[in-house]
Scaffold this active site. Structure first.
Site, short mmCIF file in Angstrom:
data_model
loop_
_atom_site.label_atom_id
_atom_site.label_comp_id
_atom_site.label_asym_id
_atom_site.label_seq_id
_atom_site.Cartn_x
_atom_site.Cartn_y
_atom_site.Cartn_z
CG ASN A 80 95.99 119.75 27.55
OD1 ASN A 80 95.06 120.33 28.09
ND2 ASN A 80 97.05 119.32 28.21
N GLY A 134 92.59 106.67 32.87
CA GLY A 134 93.83 107.33 33.25
C GLY A 134 94.48 106.78 34.50
CB THR A 135 94.03 107.71 38.06
OG1 THR A 135 94.15 109.12 37.81
CG2 THR A 135 94.66 107.39 39.40
CG ASN A 139 92.88 117.98 31.69
OD1 ASN A 139 93.52 117.26 32.47
ND2 ASN A 139 93.42 118.56 30.65
CB SER A 150 102.32 119.13 40.37
OG SER A 150 102.84 120.38 39.93
CB SER A 177 96.98 112.45 27.37
OG SER A 177 98.18 113.16 27.32
CB CYS A 233 98.52 124.53 28.09
SG CYS A 233 98.82 122.82 27.65
#
Length: 310
Positions: free
Chosen positions: A136, A274-275, A201, A70, A21, A139
Site C-alpha cells: 500500500n 470492499g465497501t 485505492n 478516515s 483490505s 500511506c
C-alpha cells in the site's frame, strides 16, 4: 463447467473474487457468516510495522452511493498479526494477501523482512499463511511532509525497489487514483519487479457538517469508496491494463456479478470487493454464486474468453 480460476505469480485464485483490505478484517468475523474459503482470496486489514490506534473522531460517513472513511490504518502491527492471525490463515483454503503500509521507507522494508522470515519458517514446517504482499503506497511519507508515497512515481519507485529486494513473496502494488500518472506508476512497478498491480485505492473526498460549521472528519479529508467511484476505477483499470503485461487486480464500487464482469472485460485478472462487505455481510458468498450463474446464462466457459476484450 465454467472456469473461474486464475493464477498470479504462482498464487492460485479459485475465482476472481478477493475481499479488499480494510473491509474484511482478517476474515474471522465474516467466517462466522459463511465459509470464506469459497472466496478467491482475502486481502487483510492494512498493516504497519508498529501498532496504530487509528484516527480520533468520526471515522466513517455514508454518502450518496458510497462511503467516506478516515480510519487511519488502525491495526495490531506486523508482529502481532504474524503471531495471532497467521495461524488462522493457515487453515483457509483461499489465497491470503498481506496489505503492507508504512510511514517511512525503513518501516516498509522491516515489515516486509518480518513477513518473509515468518513465511520461510512456516514453509520449513510445510505450512503457508501469507501467499502475497499487497504493498500500500498510499500511506503518507512522514519524512517528506506527509505527501503519500504513491503520488510521485520517483518516490514510489524507492519503496517498490526496496520491498522487492526484501521479500521473495509475490508482490502486488496497490495504486492510488491520486497518482500524478497512474499508467506511468504501473509501468514503473512492472519494471521494478512487481508481480501485479491493484487499483484503485480510495479517492480523496470531504464532508462538511453545516450546523457545526466544520468538517465531519478531524483530518478534514477522507477516502471515498463504493459504487460512486466505479466509473473512475473502471477507466483507470482499463488504462493500466492496456499498458502493462503484469496482471491487474481491479477494484472500486463492485456490488454485483455484472460489475465483476465489467472489470474483467476492462482487463482485470481478478477483482477486489470492499465497501459492499458493509452493505451486505454475505457479499462474498453471494457474488460467487451470482458470477457462476451469470456465466452459465451467458454461455461463458472461462473468464479468459472475455478478459480484456474492451
Amino acid at each position: 463447467m465454467t472456469k473461474l480460476n486464475t493464477t498470479i505469480a504462482g498464487v492460485h485464485f479459485k475465482n476472481p473474487i478477493i475481499m479488499a483490505s480494510g473491509t474484511f478484517g482478517f476474515g474471522r468475523e465474516y467466517g462466522k457468516l459463511y465459509d470464506v474459503s469459497l472466496l478467491g482470496g482475502i486481502s487483510g486489514k492494512g498493516l504497519t510495522l508498529n501498532p496504530k490506534a487509528g484516527n480520533p473522531g468520526t471515522r466513517v460517513y455514508e454518502t450518496a452511493s458510497g462511503m467516506l472513511n478516515s480510519v487511519g490504518l488502525e491495526n495490531p502491527g506486523v508482529a502481532a498479526f504474524l503471531d495471532k492471525e497467521c495461524p488462522y490463515w493457515e487453515t483457509l483454503d483461499t489465497a491470503c494477501l498481506v496489505n503492507l503500509g508504512g510511514g517511512t521507507l525503513e518501516d516498509y522494508v522491516l515489515g516486509a523482512e518480518m513477513i518473509q522470515r515468518d513465511a520461510d519458517a512456516r514453509a520449513s514446517a510445510g505450512k503457508t499463511a501469507v501467499d502475497m504482499i499487497e504493498l500500500n503506497i498510499s500511506c503518507p511519507n512522514v519524512k517528506e511532509g506527509g505527501i503519500a508515497f504513491g503520488i510521485q512515481t520517483s518516490e514510489a519507485q524507492k519503496v517498490v525497489q526496496a520491498v522487492r529486494r526484501a521479500t521473495k513473496l509475490p508482490l502486488a502494488v496497490k495504486l492510488s487514483p491520486g497518482a500524478e500518472n497512474i499508467v506511468e506508476m504501473a509501468q514503473m512497478c512492472q519494471e521494478e519487479g512487481a508481480d501485479a498491480v491493484s487499483l484503485i485505492n480510495t479517492i480523496s473526498g470531504m464532508k462538511i457538517d453545516v450546523r457545526r460549521r466544520s468538517s465531519v472528519f478531524n483530518n478534514l479529508y477522507a477516502g471515498l469508496s463504493g459504487p460512486a467511484i466505479k466509473p473512475v476505477a473502471l477507466r483507470m483499470v482499463h488504462q493500466v491494463a492496456q499498458n502493462v503485461t503484469i496482471p491487474v487486480i481491479g477494484m472500486g464500487g463492485i456490488t454485483s456479478a455484472t460489475d465483476i464482469i465489467e472489470f474483467i472485460m476492462a482487463g482485470a485478472a481478478v477483482i477486489q470487493v470492499g465497501t459492499y462487505n458493509f452493505m451486505n455481510l454475505r457479499a462474498g458468498s453471494q457474488l460467487v454464486a451470482e458470477l457462476e450463474q451469470f456465466m452459465v446464462e451467458e454461455n461463458i466457459q472461462s473468464l479468459e474468453e472475455i478478459r480484456g476484450i474492451i
